[in-house]
Motif scaffolding. Structure first.
Motif, PDB file in Angstrom:
ATOM      1  N   LEU A 128       0.815  -1.206   0.000  1.00 54.06           N
ATOM      2  CA  LEU A 128       0.000   0.000   0.000  1.00 54.06           C
ATOM      3  C   LEU A 128       0.859   1.271   0.000  1.00 54.06           C
ATOM      4  CD1 LEU A 128      -2.856   1.129   0.023  1.00 54.06           C
ATOM      5  CD2 LEU A 128      -2.842   0.973   2.521  1.00 54.06           C
ATOM      6  N   TRP A 129       2.079   1.153   0.478  1.00 51.98           N
ATOM      7  CA  TRP A 129       2.954   2.331   0.529  1.00 51.98           C
ATOM      8  C   TRP A 129       3.411   2.771  -0.867  1.00 51.98           C
ATOM      9  CZ3 TRP A 129       3.024   4.810   5.032  1.00 51.98           C
ATOM     10  CH2 TRP A 129       3.876   5.894   5.181  1.00 51.98           C
ATOM     11  N   LEU A 130       3.155   1.949  -1.888  1.00 51.11           N
ATOM     12  CA  LEU A 130       3.476   2.358  -3.253  1.00 51.11           C
ATOM     13  C   LEU A 130       2.772   3.661  -3.620  1.00 51.11           C
ATOM     14  CD1 LEU A 130       3.399  -1.022  -5.235  1.00 51.11           C
ATOM     15  CD2 LEU A 130       5.400   0.411  -4.797  1.00 51.11           C
ATOM     16  N   ALA A 131       1.593   3.895  -3.048  1.00 50.05           N
ATOM     17  CA  ALA A 131       0.891   5.151  -3.318  1.00 50.05           C
ATOM     18  C   ALA A 131       1.652   6.330  -2.738  1.00 50.05           C
ATOM     19  CB  ALA A 131      -0.520   5.089  -2.745  1.00 50.05           C
ATOM     20  N   VAL A 132       2.235   6.152  -1.568  1.00 48.39           N
ATOM     21  CA  VAL A 132       3.011   7.217  -0.926  1.00 48.39           C
ATOM     22  C   VAL A 132       4.351   7.407  -1.629  1.00 48.39           C
ATOM     23  CG1 VAL A 132       3.942   8.014   1.280  1.00 48.39           C
ATOM     24  CG2 VAL A 132       1.884   6.609   1.229  1.00 48.39           C
ATOM     25  N   ASP A 133       4.881   6.336  -2.215  1.00 49.71           N
ATOM     26  CA  ASP A 133       6.175   6.397  -2.894  1.00 49.71           C
ATOM     27  C   ASP A 133       6.189   7.382  -4.050  1.00 49.71           C
ATOM     28  OD1 ASP A 133       7.646   4.607  -1.368  1.00 49.71           O
ATOM     29  OD2 ASP A 133       6.961   2.862  -2.503  1.00 49.71           O
ATOM     30  N   ALA A 134       5.030   7.834  -4.470  1.00 44.96           N
ATOM     31  CA  ALA A 134       4.974   8.780  -5.590  1.00 44.96           C
ATOM     32  C   ALA A 134       5.441  10.178  -5.213  1.00 44.96           C
ATOM     33  CB  ALA A 134       3.540   8.852  -6.134  1.00 44.96           C
ATOM     34  N   ILE A 135       5.718  10.422  -3.935  1.00 48.62           N
ATOM     35  CA  ILE A 135       6.165  11.736  -3.500  1.00 48.62           C
ATOM     36  C   ILE A 135       7.456  12.121  -4.216  1.00 48.62           C
ATOM     37  CG2 ILE A 135       7.449  10.747  -1.559  1.00 48.62           C
ATOM     38  CD1 ILE A 135       6.798  13.245   0.040  1.00 48.62           C
ATOM     39  N   PRO A 136       7.600  13.380  -4.649  1.00 49.18           N
ATOM     40  CA  PRO A 136       8.871  13.794  -5.276  1.00 49.18           C
ATOM     41  C   PRO A 136      10.027  13.613  -4.298  1.00 49.18           C
ATOM     42  CG  PRO A 136       7.159  15.422  -5.693  1.00 49.18           C
ATOM     43  CD  PRO A 136       6.598  14.461  -4.693  1.00 49.18           C
ATOM     44  N   SER A 147       9.028  13.917 -15.576  1.00 45.83           N
ATOM     45  CA  SER A 147       8.354  13.673 -16.843  1.00 45.83           C
ATOM     46  C   SER A 147       8.850  14.671 -17.882  1.00 45.83           C
ATOM     47  CB  SER A 147       6.854  13.833 -16.645  1.00 45.83           C
ATOM     48  OG  SER A 147       6.162  13.900 -17.852  1.00 45.83           O
ATOM     49  N   ASP A 148       9.143  14.169 -19.070  1.00 42.15           N
ATOM     50  CA  ASP A 148       9.571  15.017 -20.165  1.00 42.15           C
ATOM     51  C   ASP A 148       8.349  15.427 -20.987  1.00 42.15           C
ATOM     52  OD1 ASP A 148      11.445  16.394 -21.726  1.00 42.15           O
ATOM     53  OD2 ASP A 148      11.556  14.746 -23.167  1.00 42.15           O
ATOM     54  N   VAL A 149       7.400  16.057 -20.312  1.00 46.45           N
ATOM     55  CA  VAL A 149       6.152  16.498 -20.937  1.00 46.45           C
ATOM     56  C   VAL A 149       5.928  17.958 -20.560  1.00 46.45           C
ATOM     57  CG1 VAL A 149       3.656  16.194 -21.003  1.00 46.45           C
ATOM     58  CG2 VAL A 149       5.134  14.196 -20.899  1.00 46.45           C
ATOM     59  N   PRO A 150       5.633  18.824 -21.530  1.00 47.41           N
ATOM     60  CA  PRO A 150       5.396  20.230 -21.206  1.00 47.41           C
ATOM     61  C   PRO A 150       4.307  20.380 -20.150  1.00 47.41           C
ATOM     62  CG  PRO A 150       5.557  19.939 -23.581  1.00 47.41           C
ATOM     63  CD  PRO A 150       5.543  18.563 -22.991  1.00 47.41           C
ATOM     64  N   GLY A 151       4.585  21.229 -19.162  1.00 50.43           N
ATOM     65  CA  GLY A 151       3.612  21.466 -18.105  1.00 50.43           C
ATOM     66  C   GLY A 151       3.766  20.573 -16.894  1.00 50.43           C
ATOM     67  N   TRP A 152       4.588  19.505 -17.016  1.00 52.22           N
ATOM     68  CA  TRP A 152       4.828  18.610 -15.887  1.00 52.22           C
ATOM     69  C   TRP A 152       6.209  18.895 -15.314  1.00 52.22           C
ATOM     70  CZ3 TRP A 152       2.108  14.526 -13.535  1.00 52.22           C
ATOM     71  CH2 TRP A 152       0.849  14.269 -14.077  1.00 52.22           C
ATOM     72  N   PRO A 153       6.340  18.937 -13.991  1.00 57.14           N
ATOM     73  CA  PRO A 153       7.671  19.137 -13.410  1.00 57.14           C
ATOM     74  C   PRO A 153       8.533  17.893 -13.581  1.00 57.14           C
ATOM     75  CG  PRO A 153       6.073  18.681 -11.678  1.00 57.14           C
ATOM     76  CD  PRO A 153       5.283  18.812 -12.971  1.00 57.14           C
ATOM     77  N   ARG A 154       9.804  18.094 -13.814  1.00 54.98           N
ATOM     78  CA  ARG A 154      10.733  16.972 -13.939  1.00 54.98           C
ATOM     79  C   ARG A 154      11.386  16.760 -12.577  1.00 54.98           C
ATOM     80  NH1 ARG A 154      14.857  18.012 -18.429  1.00 54.98           N
ATOM     81  NH2 ARG A 154      13.054  17.812 -19.776  1.00 54.98           N
ATOM     82  N   LEU A 155      10.716  15.966 -11.733  1.00 54.03           N
ATOM     83  CA  LEU A 155      11.138  15.811 -10.344  1.00 54.03           C
ATOM     84  C   LEU A 155      11.539  14.380  -9.997  1.00 54.03           C
ATOM     85  CD1 LEU A 155       8.407  17.972  -8.541  1.00 54.03           C
ATOM     86  CD2 LEU A 155      10.752  18.625  -9.101  1.00 54.03           C
ATOM     87  N   TRP A 156      11.324  13.446 -10.888  1.00 62.39           N
ATOM     88  CA  TRP A 156      11.544  12.039 -10.562  1.00 62.39           C
ATOM     89  C   TRP A 156      12.600  11.425 -11.464  1.00 62.39           C
ATOM     90  CZ3 TRP A 156       6.858  14.408 -10.725  1.00 62.39           C
ATOM     91  CH2 TRP A 156       6.056  14.360  -9.564  1.00 62.39           C
ATOM     92  N   ARG A 157      13.455  10.633 -10.883  1.00 58.38           N
ATOM     93  CA  ARG A 157      14.337   9.767 -11.655  1.00 58.38           C
ATOM     94  C   ARG A 157      13.748   8.365 -11.613  1.00 58.38           C
ATOM     95  NH1 ARG A 157      20.566   7.800 -10.348  1.00 58.38           N
ATOM     96  NH2 ARG A 157      20.869   6.657 -12.311  1.00 58.38           N
TER      97      ARG A 157
END
Length: 350
Positions: free
Chosen positions: A23-31, A293-303
């Motif tokens: 269930l912690w996979l949902a929390v793992d999405a934090i930058p 994310s390499d998408v306009p309008g999305w922050p690039r915060l995740w590796r």
């Protein structure tokens, strides 16, 4: 003070539960950068407050000490990589292509691949989202675009190599749940091993991988479907981690593991990587490597895209490509590596 205590408690919980509770996979999405940014912000906010300044500073320092390692900030790269590449070094290009050439982006995709001028390409998502996968025409195009390359395909994974491929082996992951979409190959084969003959007696085992995404944000957390999908993704990921760890542990050749892990620096799942591998970012000049994310309008915060090597592999440079212009939501990884004694094969020195 309450916010400082809550963040410290969250950091401790994350260290304990991430990678251990589905269930912690949902929390793992934090930058990941939040593990540095939030404590610093709390300390700065409390600085003008006489009574709370000191306790908040202590709480923030504790959270920073515990969580700083999860931030994704790359300090190891300050020391540089393994020096200039020798003759015979290998140029590697790893990239999640974003459902191959969907959306009329075929020519731009191939132009990007050709411009990389790599010796080895590790490509993921060689399939169409709402079909079993590309047809023979797409494979024929690959052969035409890369004459002289050997090609290995397993499900959604493609490895192209200037060097002879001695062995092609998609890893079998026991305990995978039955397929819910696409072809059985695309569902089951998330790691493709190819053993390459680099010449002069040198070999390299390359693992091209794409682990299932941990979170599909198509459903509200207020509904049961959200949690059912997370558990389903967890059930797909775990067998792949185990298969990779077992195969690398039994492999005596120099190893490169690269691809889209759908795993950020803050996730405990990184502890499931095979022992003896090291992150190639020690050869990167980027202080905050991020590929999504390499998408306009999305922050690039995740590796989410990674490269790891065994002790026998030297990494001379490691960088992330620039924007793909909307072809994919992932930035490519580009490495120059070498193994053993310098030989005469390869093309990094050209």
């Amino acid at each position: 003070m309450g916010a400082g205590a809550l963040w410290l408690a969250f950091t401790v919980a994350h260290l304990v539960l991430s990678g251990r509770w589905w269930l912690w996979l949902a929390v793992d999405a934090i930058p990941p950068v939040a593990f540095v940014g939030v404590p610093l912000l709390l300390a700065a906010t409390a600085a003008p407050c006489g009574r709370s300044r000191r306790p908040v500073a202590l709480l923030s320092a504790a959270a920073l000490l515990l969580g700083g390692q999860l931030s994704g900030i790359n300090l190891r790269g300050l020391a540089g990589g393994d020096g200039p590449p020798p003759p015979g070094a290998v140029r590697v290009f790893s990239w999640n292509t974003g459902y191959w050439d969907e959306g009329g982006q075929t020519e731009r995709m191939y132009a990007l691949l050709r411009a990389a001028d790599a010796d080895v390409y590790l490509l993921q998502e060689y399939w169409y989202e709402h079909s079993p996968g590309p047809t023979g025409a797409e494979l024929a195009r690959l052969h035409a675009e890369f004459p002289g390359f050997e090609i290995a395909v397993a499900g959604e994974l493609v490895t192209l190599s200037r060097f002879p491929i001695l062995r092609r082996m998609p890893l079998l992951a026991p305990e995978m749940p039955p397929p819910l979409w696409g072809s059985a190959d695309a569902w089951n084969h998330k790691v493709l091993r190819t053993d390459l003959d680099l010449g002069s007696g040198r070999k390299l085992s390359v693992y091209n991988l794409h682990l299932p995404v941990q979170l599909v944000p198509d459903h509200s957390p207020l509904g049961g479907e959200f949690y059912r999908v997370i558990r389903q993704q967890h059930a797909q990921r775990e067998p792949q981690w185990r298969a990779l760890a077992a195969d690398v542990a039994a492999n005596r050749s120099p190893v490169l593991v690269a691809g889209d892990l759908n795993t950020s620096p803050a996730m405990g799942d990184l502890a499931k990587l095979p022992g003896g591998l090291r992150d190639a970012s020690y050869a990167s000049s980027s202080r905050y490597p991020a590929t999504w994310s390499d998408v306009p309008g999305w922050p690039r915060l995740w590796r989410l895209d990674w490269a790891f090597v065994s002790a026998a592999v030297r990494v001379h440079s490691y960088r992330f490509g620039g924007s793909t212009g909307g072809v994919s939501d992932h930035r490519p990884q580009q490495l120059v590596i070498s193994t053993g004694q310098p030989g005469t094969s390869g093309s990094a020195s050209r």
